[in-house]
Design a protein around this motif. Structure first.
Motif, PDB file in Angstrom:
ATOM      1  N   VAL A  59       0.822  -0.957   0.152  1.00 22.11           N
ATOM      2  CA  VAL A  59      -0.030   0.119   0.225  1.00 22.11           C
ATOM      3  C   VAL A  59       0.454   1.616  -0.294  1.00 22.11           C
ATOM      4  O   VAL A  59       0.443   2.118  -0.054  1.00 22.11           O
ATOM      5  N   PHE A  60       1.991   1.376   0.430  1.00 19.27           N
ATOM      6  CA  PHE A  60       2.936   2.384   0.170  1.00 19.27           C
ATOM      7  C   PHE A  60       3.864   2.488  -1.127  1.00 19.27           C
ATOM      8  O   PHE A  60       4.599   3.206  -1.233  1.00 19.27           O
ATOM      9  N   LEU A  61       3.510   2.160  -2.117  1.00 24.47           N
ATOM     10  CA  LEU A  61       3.970   1.951  -3.674  1.00 24.47           C
ATOM     11  C   LEU A  61       2.811   1.989  -4.312  1.00 24.47           C
ATOM     12  O   LEU A  61       3.368   0.844  -5.912  1.00 24.47           O
ATOM     13  N   GLY A  62       1.881   3.131  -4.243  1.00 22.78           N
ATOM     14  CA  GLY A  62       0.923   3.455  -4.506  1.00 22.78           C
ATOM     15  C   GLY A  62      -0.121   2.543  -5.457  1.00 22.78           C
ATOM     16  O   GLY A  62      -0.203   1.409  -4.951  1.00 22.78           O
ATOM     17  N   ASP A  63      -0.011   1.962  -7.566  1.00 15.78           N
ATOM     18  CA  ASP A  63      -0.762   0.891  -7.580  1.00 15.78           C
ATOM     19  C   ASP A  63      -0.564  -0.103  -7.058  1.00 15.78           C
ATOM     20  O   ASP A  63      -1.292  -0.984  -7.681  1.00 15.78           O
ATOM     21  N   ASP A  64       1.191  -0.665  -7.009  1.00 17.12           N
ATOM     22  CA  ASP A  64       1.058  -1.981  -5.718  1.00 17.12           C
ATOM     23  C   ASP A  64      -0.064  -2.264  -4.852  1.00 17.12           C
ATOM     24  O   ASP A  64      -0.332  -3.595  -4.366  1.00 17.12           O
ATOM     25  N   ALA A 112     -21.415 -18.110   3.240  1.00 15.52           N
ATOM     26  CA  ALA A 112     -20.382 -19.306   3.785  1.00 15.52           C
ATOM     27  C   ALA A 112     -19.372 -19.966   2.874  1.00 15.52           C
ATOM     28  O   ALA A 112     -19.701 -20.569   1.546  1.00 15.52           O
ATOM     29  N   GLY A 113     -17.797 -19.591   3.935  1.00 17.82           N
ATOM     30  CA  GLY A 113     -16.233 -20.762   2.840  1.00 17.82           C
ATOM     31  C   GLY A 113     -16.157 -20.270   2.025  1.00 17.82           C
ATOM     32  O   GLY A 113     -14.746 -20.658   1.603  1.00 17.82           O
ATOM     33  N   VAL A 114     -16.557 -18.245   2.424  1.00 19.65           N
ATOM     34  CA  VAL A 114     -15.593 -17.404   1.068  1.00 19.65           C
ATOM     35  C   VAL A 114     -14.799 -16.836   2.463  1.00 19.65           C
ATOM     36  O   VAL A 114     -15.626 -15.838   3.266  1.00 19.65           O
ATOM     37  N   ASP A 115     -13.549 -16.599   2.205  1.00 19.93           N
ATOM     38  CA  ASP A 115     -12.761 -15.830   3.355  1.00 19.93           C
ATOM     39  C   ASP A 115     -12.112 -15.045   2.168  1.00 19.93           C
ATOM     40  O   ASP A 115     -11.270 -15.582   0.938  1.00 19.93           O
ATOM     41  N   VAL A 116     -11.956 -13.654   2.716  1.00 12.56           N
ATOM     42  CA  VAL A 116     -11.045 -12.349   1.944  1.00 12.56           C
ATOM     43  C   VAL A 116     -10.415 -11.721   2.614  1.00 12.56           C
ATOM     44  O   VAL A 116     -10.644 -11.208   3.601  1.00 12.56           O
ATOM     45  N   VAL A 117      -9.469 -12.399   2.700  1.00 12.73           N
ATOM     46  CA  VAL A 117      -7.807 -12.066   3.512  1.00 12.73           C
ATOM     47  C   VAL A 117      -7.345 -10.352   2.531  1.00 12.73           C
ATOM     48  O   VAL A 117      -6.235 -11.160   1.291  1.00 12.73           O
ATOM     49  N   ASP A 118      -6.656  -9.779   3.153  1.00 10.02           N
ATOM     50  CA  ASP A 118      -5.537  -8.472   3.014  1.00 10.02           C
ATOM     51  C   ASP A 118      -4.406  -9.566   3.268  1.00 10.02           C
ATOM     52  O   ASP A 118      -3.857  -9.509   4.254  1.00 10.02           O
ATOM     53  N   PHE A 119      -3.402  -9.641   2.296  1.00 13.06           N
ATOM     54  CA  PHE A 119      -2.249 -10.021   2.619  1.00 13.06           C
ATOM     55  C   PHE A 119      -1.434  -9.215   2.546  1.00 13.06           C
ATOM     56  O   PHE A 119       0.132  -9.745   2.795  1.00 13.06           O
ATOM     57  N   GLY A 120      -1.628  -8.674   1.741  1.00 10.06           N
ATOM     58  CA  GLY A 120      -0.191  -7.494   1.652  1.00 10.06           C
ATOM     59  C   GLY A 120       0.945  -7.845   0.979  1.00 10.06           C
ATOM     60  O   GLY A 120       0.668  -8.761  -0.257  1.00 10.06           O
ATOM     61  N   ILE A 121       1.968  -7.869   1.485  1.00 13.71           N
ATOM     62  CA  ILE A 121       2.854  -8.326   0.877  1.00 13.71           C
ATOM     63  C   ILE A 121       3.966 -10.016   1.898  1.00 13.71           C
ATOM     64  O   ILE A 121       4.988 -10.797   1.710  1.00 13.71           O
ATOM     65  N   ARG A 122       2.741 -10.382   2.798  1.00 12.45           N
ATOM     66  CA  ARG A 122       3.497 -11.680   3.521  1.00 12.45           C
ATOM     67  C   ARG A 122       3.281 -12.655   2.604  1.00 12.45           C
ATOM     68  O   ARG A 122       2.488 -12.954   2.797  1.00 12.45           O
ATOM     69  N   PRO A 125       6.217  -0.069  -9.809  1.00 15.59           N
ATOM     70  CA  PRO A 125       7.893   0.054  -8.801  1.00 15.59           C
ATOM     71  C   PRO A 125       8.731  -0.328  -8.654  1.00 15.59           C
ATOM     72  O   PRO A 125       8.600  -1.409  -9.143  1.00 15.59           O
ATOM     73  N   ALA A 126       9.778   0.240  -8.706  1.00 19.45           N
ATOM     74  CA  ALA A 126      10.875  -0.319  -9.149  1.00 19.45           C
ATOM     75  C   ALA A 126      11.326  -0.940  -8.167  1.00 19.45           C
ATOM     76  O   ALA A 126      12.525  -2.016  -8.009  1.00 19.45           O
ATOM     77  N   GLY A 127      11.494  -1.212  -6.681  1.00 18.24           N
ATOM     78  CA  GLY A 127      11.096  -1.882  -5.969  1.00 18.24           C
ATOM     79  C   GLY A 127      12.339  -1.020  -4.938  1.00 18.24           C
ATOM     80  O   GLY A 127      13.246  -2.158  -3.583  1.00 18.24           O
ATOM     81  N   GLY A 128      13.065  -0.080  -5.091  1.00 14.84           N
ATOM     82  CA  GLY A 128      14.484  -0.035  -4.740  1.00 14.84           C
ATOM     83  C   GLY A 128      14.568   1.267  -3.446  1.00 14.84           C
ATOM     84  O   GLY A 128      13.015   1.347  -3.015  1.00 14.84           O
ATOM     85  N   PRO A 129      15.571   0.722  -2.358  1.00 20.41           N
ATOM     86  CA  PRO A 129      15.267   1.397  -0.850  1.00 20.41           C
ATOM     87  C   PRO A 129      15.259   3.349  -1.018  1.00 20.41           C
ATOM     88  O   PRO A 129      14.744   3.556   0.158  1.00 20.41           O
ATOM     89  N   ASP A 130      14.962   4.203  -2.534  1.00 20.08           N
ATOM     90  CA  ASP A 130      14.635   5.318  -2.720  1.00 20.08           C
ATOM     91  C   ASP A 130      13.729   5.786  -2.742  1.00 20.08           C
ATOM     92  O   ASP A 130      13.267   7.029  -3.255  1.00 20.08           O
ATOM     93  N   GLU A 131      12.932   4.849  -2.888  1.00 17.66           N
ATOM     94  CA  GLU A 131      11.516   4.912  -3.693  1.00 17.66           C
ATOM     95  C   GLU A 131      10.639   6.113  -2.618  1.00 17.66           C
ATOM     96  O   GLU A 131      10.513   5.308  -1.287  1.00 17.66           O
ATOM     97  N   ASP A 132       9.599   6.520  -3.770  1.00 13.90           N
ATOM     98  CA  ASP A 132       9.195   7.192  -2.865  1.00 13.90           C
ATOM     99  C   ASP A 132       7.981   6.730  -2.102  1.00 13.90           C
ATOM    100  O   ASP A 132       7.532   6.291  -2.863  1.00 13.90           O
ATOM    101  N   GLU A 134      -1.862   6.212  -2.458  1.00  9.46           N
ATOM    102  CA  GLU A 134      -2.419   6.659  -2.867  1.00  9.46           C
ATOM    103  C   GLU A 134      -2.778   6.154  -4.482  1.00  9.46           C
ATOM    104  O   GLU A 134      -1.788   5.966  -5.456  1.00  9.46           O
ATOM    105  N   LEU A 135      -4.013   5.713  -5.076  1.00  7.01           N
ATOM    106  CA  LEU A 135      -3.522   4.967  -5.779  1.00  7.01           C
ATOM    107  C   LEU A 135      -4.204   5.809  -7.282  1.00  7.01           C
ATOM    108  O   LEU A 135      -4.976   6.816  -7.315  1.00  7.01           O
ATOM    109  N   SER A 136      -3.790   5.710  -8.717  1.00 10.51           N
ATOM    110  CA  SER A 136      -3.641   6.351  -9.602  1.00 10.51           C
ATOM    111  C   SER A 136      -5.583   6.021  -9.878  1.00 10.51           C
ATOM    112  O   SER A 136      -6.370   5.209  -9.151  1.00 10.51           O
TER     113      SER A 136
END
Length: 294
Positions: free
Chosen positions: A131-136, A153-163, A244-251, A255-257
């Motif tokens: 969520v900290f990399l915009g559209d990602d 019943a039987g449907v699970d909605v889960v936010d896994f993020g980057i885990r 996202p470029a994935g670099g350590p200096d990425e802003d 927010e999503l575009s």
């Protein structure tokens, strides 16, 4: 004089031990006339055997979710469970101590439907992204919106993020369908949705997943190597406006575009239609025609 037969016997015993350790437990057991499988809800009843351990006293009567079923050499079943209301339940799914517990089949009370009732389709909707990399963060946003809607019943909605490892362990449950929602650059116009059915068996074995990284293909390969995958896996991809470029200096961009935000509403409708196709039309909740589901 030692002819080596003892060493050979020891090796055979060792091989038998490791073979037993690698053997999968049963997919389902029947307790009190009800089927219990990975994902089933049970009430812990260690007091039924008169156990007075302090942890058993604390957990007695609590509702838990079965993560796996194991069977020892004597044929007894043991259930690995996590507490239903544990905010750190994902740590239990990751095999972390203090969040994962073992109980015998005679120490739990099944809460699911009786065996005479056929189990419904089990579906996992997994939101993926940072969520900290915009559209990602597209997949996370879709999961957030879906979590606010009634689900069958039987449907699970889960936010896994980057885990990534959390998703690997979740896929070990008996889901019939897993829908992964993620942002992925494919050379399309920003906001374009694509539905893929990946082949988890493709590519080299020995997949590795970072604890705080998320590559859906690697996650599926590792889950398959651990021994269990849903019957069908679908990935709903959205073309980001900026990958996202994935670099350590990425802003940091939370927010999503605009095109991806609009696509999130379309993705919710698309995923809900997939759920309805697999769980039955009655599972489709009403939603505004052509509107943005928020």
């Amino acid at each position: 004089m030692n002819d080596g037969s003892g060493d050979g016997a020891d090796r055979m015993v060792g091989m038998g031990f490791w073979a037993r350790m690698e053997r999968r437990g049963p997919d389902v057991v029947t307790i009190a006339g009800r089927p219990v499988r990975s994902g089933s809800r049970v009430r812990l009843r260690p007091s039924a055997l008169g156990r007075t351990d302090i942890m058993d006293l604390v957990l007695d009567g609590r509702v838990a979710v079965v993560e796996s079923i194991e069977q020892d050499d004597e044929g007894a079943f043991h259930l690995a469970v996590t507490l239903d209301d544990d905010p750190g339940r994902d740590l239990g799914e990751a095999r972390m101590p203090g969040h994962r517990f073992f109980y015998g089949a005679d120490e739990v009370e099944p809460l699911d439907a009786p065996a005479a009732q056929a189990p419904g389709t089990r579906i996992l909707v997994a939101g993926i992204g940072n969520v900290f990399l915009g559209d990602d963060g597209f997949g996370v946003e879709v999961a957030r919106r879906m979590a606010a809607l009634p689900q069958p019943a039987g449907v699970d909605v889960v936010d896994f993020g980057i885990r990534g490892m959390d998703l690997v362990y979740a896929l070990q449950r008996d889901y019939d369908l897993a829908i992964l929602v993620d942002a992925a650059p494919r050379g399309e116009a920003p906001g374009t949705l694509t539905v893929l059915e990946p082949d988890p068996a493709g590519g080299p074995s020995g997949a590795q997943v970072e604890g705080h990284g998320m590559d859906p293909v690697q996650v599926l390969r590792l889950a398959g190597e651990l021994g269990r995958l849903p019957g069908r896996v679908v990935v709903v991809c959205c073309e980001p406006a900026m990958a996202p470029a994935g670099g350590p200096d990425e802003d940091v961009l939370v927010e999503l575009s605009e095109p991806v935000r609009q696509a999130a509403g379309q993705a919710v409708r698309l995923v809900m239609d997939m759920i309805a196709e697999n769980a039955g039309p009655a599972s489709r909740p009403p939603h505004p025609e052509g509107g943005d589901m928020t």
